[in-house]
Motif scaffolding. Structure first.
Motif, PDB file in Angstrom:
ATOM      1  N   ILE A  77     -27.421 -47.559  24.214  1.00  8.45           N
ATOM      2  CA  ILE A  77     -26.034 -45.911  25.487  1.00  8.45           C
ATOM      3  C   ILE A  77     -25.177 -46.479  25.338  1.00  8.45           C
ATOM      4  O   ILE A  77     -23.769 -46.061  24.845  1.00  8.45           O
ATOM      5  CB  ILE A  77     -27.039 -45.286  26.376  1.00  8.45           C
ATOM      6  N   LEU A  78     -24.796 -47.982  26.446  1.00  5.53           N
ATOM      7  CA  LEU A  78     -23.222 -47.957  26.932  1.00  5.53           C
ATOM      8  C   LEU A  78     -22.542 -49.096  25.721  1.00  5.53           C
ATOM      9  O   LEU A  78     -21.699 -48.626  25.526  1.00  5.53           O
ATOM     10  CB  LEU A  78     -23.926 -49.035  27.577  1.00  5.53           C
ATOM     11  N   SER A  79     -23.370 -49.254  24.698  1.00  7.84           N
ATOM     12  CA  SER A  79     -22.714 -50.107  23.570  1.00  7.84           C
ATOM     13  C   SER A  79     -22.125 -48.950  22.829  1.00  7.84           C
ATOM     14  O   SER A  79     -21.156 -48.599  22.113  1.00  7.84           O
ATOM     15  CB  SER A  79     -23.663 -50.773  22.660  1.00  7.84           C
TER      16      SER A  79
ATOM     17  N   GLY B  38     -20.117 -31.471  25.042  1.00  4.58           N
ATOM     18  CA  GLY B  38     -19.967 -32.700  25.759  1.00  4.58           C
ATOM     19  C   GLY B  38     -21.947 -33.887  25.121  1.00  4.58           C
ATOM     20  O   GLY B  38     -21.974 -33.484  25.818  1.00  4.58           O
ATOM     21  N   PRO B  39     -21.514 -34.417  23.366  1.00  5.59           N
ATOM     22  CA  PRO B  39     -22.097 -35.594  22.965  1.00  5.59           C
ATOM     23  C   PRO B  39     -22.138 -36.286  23.435  1.00  5.59           C
ATOM     24  O   PRO B  39     -23.119 -36.894  24.139  1.00  5.59           O
ATOM     25  CB  PRO B  39     -21.551 -34.883  21.966  1.00  5.59           C
ATOM     26  N   ILE B  40     -20.919 -36.570  24.476  1.00  2.00           N
ATOM     27  CA  ILE B  40     -21.148 -37.940  25.464  1.00  2.00           C
ATOM     28  C   ILE B  40     -21.455 -38.260  26.850  1.00  2.00           C
ATOM     29  O   ILE B  40     -22.063 -38.565  26.833  1.00  2.00           O
ATOM     30  CB  ILE B  40     -19.915 -38.732  25.146  1.00  2.00           C
ATOM     31  N   LEU B  41     -20.817 -36.599  27.153  1.00  2.00           N
ATOM     32  CA  LEU B  41     -21.256 -36.871  28.324  1.00  2.00           C
ATOM     33  C   LEU B  41     -22.715 -36.212  29.344  1.00  2.00           C
ATOM     34  O   LEU B  41     -23.196 -36.705  30.187  1.00  2.00           O
ATOM     35  CB  LEU B  41     -20.430 -35.119  28.735  1.00  2.00           C
ATOM     36  N   LYS B  42     -23.388 -36.037  27.879  1.00  2.00           N
ATOM     37  CA  LYS B  42     -25.002 -36.333  28.649  1.00  2.00           C
ATOM     38  C   LYS B  42     -25.543 -36.956  28.116  1.00  2.00           C
ATOM     39  O   LYS B  42     -26.575 -37.838  29.221  1.00  2.00           O
ATOM     40  CB  LYS B  42     -25.620 -35.115  26.905  1.00  2.00           C
ATOM     41  N   ASN B  43     -24.605 -38.515  27.818  1.00  2.00           N
ATOM     42  CA  ASN B  43     -25.522 -39.696  28.267  1.00  2.00           C
ATOM     43  C   ASN B  43     -25.970 -40.066  29.198  1.00  2.00           C
ATOM     44  O   ASN B  43     -25.940 -40.916  30.131  1.00  2.00           O
ATOM     45  CB  ASN B  43     -24.188 -40.889  27.328  1.00  2.00           C
TER      46      ASN B  43
END
Length: 432
Positions: free
Chosen positions: A391-393, A411-416
């Motif tokens: 996920i971090l990569s 927010g597709p990245i914020l959901k990480n």
């Protein structure tokens, strides 16, 4: 303390085998509280266990000869065998753990002159025993009587302890909105608190007139459903709702290899697990505590939080697995491949490299989803670490190549972020 010849009290040095189990831990605590000195017999020593605490490493799966036990009995006045298993695994078989190794232990006790021995058996380990568990326990009990006639077989019914695995499973069953029980939970049981079992052990060791056998049971029999209802009430819940399933259905599932169904346990449950409580009352000097008093208010508060986490962590684990599995399915073709390749082109991947990244990533997602559902312990913790790294990569690549996704209204990245937090919580609470 035991009475010495001059009227003084004798401090016993007691080897407690299975001291890292529910009953063994309680026995050690009760012995210390009574002024005795327990020596904790455990499979693997972890830490010092505190000042003045003696340990002996042992393994019932391999210490099958009297010569294995004689060195451990030096300076020992009494022995408590609280080792037992409910399911066989590898070298840990019923015959080895309940019969063969105890026979070697008791032979060593006879040779070393250790006359004070308490064998923690199980109610139902008698001439009518039908399960391999009970038959193996009965054979171990017979070995004690043959080799150490002054020893006592203590036969508990269902033992309750807030930290016990089976107790927590029953409390979880009681805490859920609907309890699914074989036969509607009509089976008769007579649960006893682990502290009462431990107190019985201490009193038996201290007395020179020990019985051959003693049933360790609660004050009166009750149905399994009633017991769960009392646990639910202690946890702050309302009336227990029960869905009954025919025991024969579960037995058929067991014959098919059902992982969570033990046909022998079902047969034992149907037989009933009760006895007269008068003997236990006599040795305790009081009535055993009833199930409604098993949990203190503080214990109930802690257990409610623990049970809630167990339910929500299971749902969280399923949710994390679904994220990886659905993502894999989308990448493998449910989402238009052309659209996926277009996104990869924006990060500089084209042609064969793009296809390799797309399908390689999809297979990795699939593997992580399956691992989340299938693995346990250390292997699952490693899978969680791999998920965090992946996920971090992904996040780092998107941040550099597609920074606009951070500003996307969905927010597709914020959901990480909550995904990482959930995986971190699951990692931290998974057993090592």
């Amino acid at each position: 303390m035991t009475e010495g010849s001059g009227g003084e009290k004798t401090r016993l040095r007691v080897l407690v085998l299975g001291a890292d189990g529910l009953i063994g831990r309680a026995v050690c605590d009760a012995l210390q509280a009574a002024g005795h000195r327990p020596v904790r017999g455990i499979r693997h020593r972890q830490g010092s266990g505190g000042a003045g605490v003696d340990h002996v490493e042992m393994d019932f799966a391999h210490d099958v000869h009297p010569s294995d036990w004689l060195p451990r009995l030096k300076g020992i006045d009494a022995v408590v065998n609280a080792v037992g298993i409910f399911a066989e695994h590898g070298a840990q078989t019923f015959r080895r753990i309940h019969t063969q190794t105890p026979r070697a232990l008791f032979a060593a006790c006879r040779e070393a002159g250790v006359a004070r021995v308490v064998q923690i058996s199980a109610l139902g380990a008698d001439e009518h025993a039908g399960s391999r568990f009970h038959r193996s326990k009965r054979a171990g009990d017979a070995a004690l009587h043959a080799m150490v006639p002054s020893g006592t077989v203590l036969q508990p019914s269902l033992v309750f302890g807030p930290a016990g695995t089976s107790s927590r499973m029953l409390m979880l069953l009681a805490w859920l909105p609907l309890a699914v029980l074989p036969g509607g939970g009509r089976q008769r049981i007579q649960p006893i608190h682990v502290d009462d079992v431990a107190e019985l052990v201490v009193r038996l060791l201290e007395d020179d007139r020990r019985p051959e056998r003693l049933a360790a049971v609660g004050p009166q029999p009750l149905s399994l459903a009633r017991y769960l209802g009392l646990l639910r009430h202690a946890l702050g819940g309302r009336r227990l709702r029960v869905l009954g399933i025919p025991t024969t259905w579960l037995a058929r599932l067991g014959r098919l290899g059902g992982r969570w169904v033990d046909r022998e346990a079902l047969a034992t449950l149907d037989r009933g697990n009760t006895a007269d409580a008068e003997a236990a009352t006599h040795w305790l000097g009081r009535r055993p505590r009833p199930p409604r008093m098993f949990l203190s208010r503080a214990e109930a508060d802690d257990l409610r939080a623990l049970l809630a986490w167990r339910v929500w962590s299971l749902l969280g684990r399923i949710a994390v697995a679904l994220v990886w599995l659905v993502t894999a399915a989308l990448s493998l073709g449910l989402y238009p491949v052309a659209g996926s390749l277009a996104l990869l082109a924006r990060v500089g991947l084209h042609g064969a490299a793009a296809y390799a990244a797309l399908y390689g990533g999809a297979l990795l997602d699939l593997a992580l989803g399956i691992a989340t559902l299938a693995l346990r312990g250390r292997a699952l913790r490693l899978a969680y670490l791999a998920q965090v790294a992946l996920i971090l990569s992904y996040t780092a690549i998107i941040t550099v190549a597609l920074p606009a996704f951070w500003l996307h209204p969905f927010g597709p990245i914020l959901k990480n972020l909550p995904m990482l937090a959930l995986i971190g919580a699951l990692y931290a609470t998974e057993r090592r």
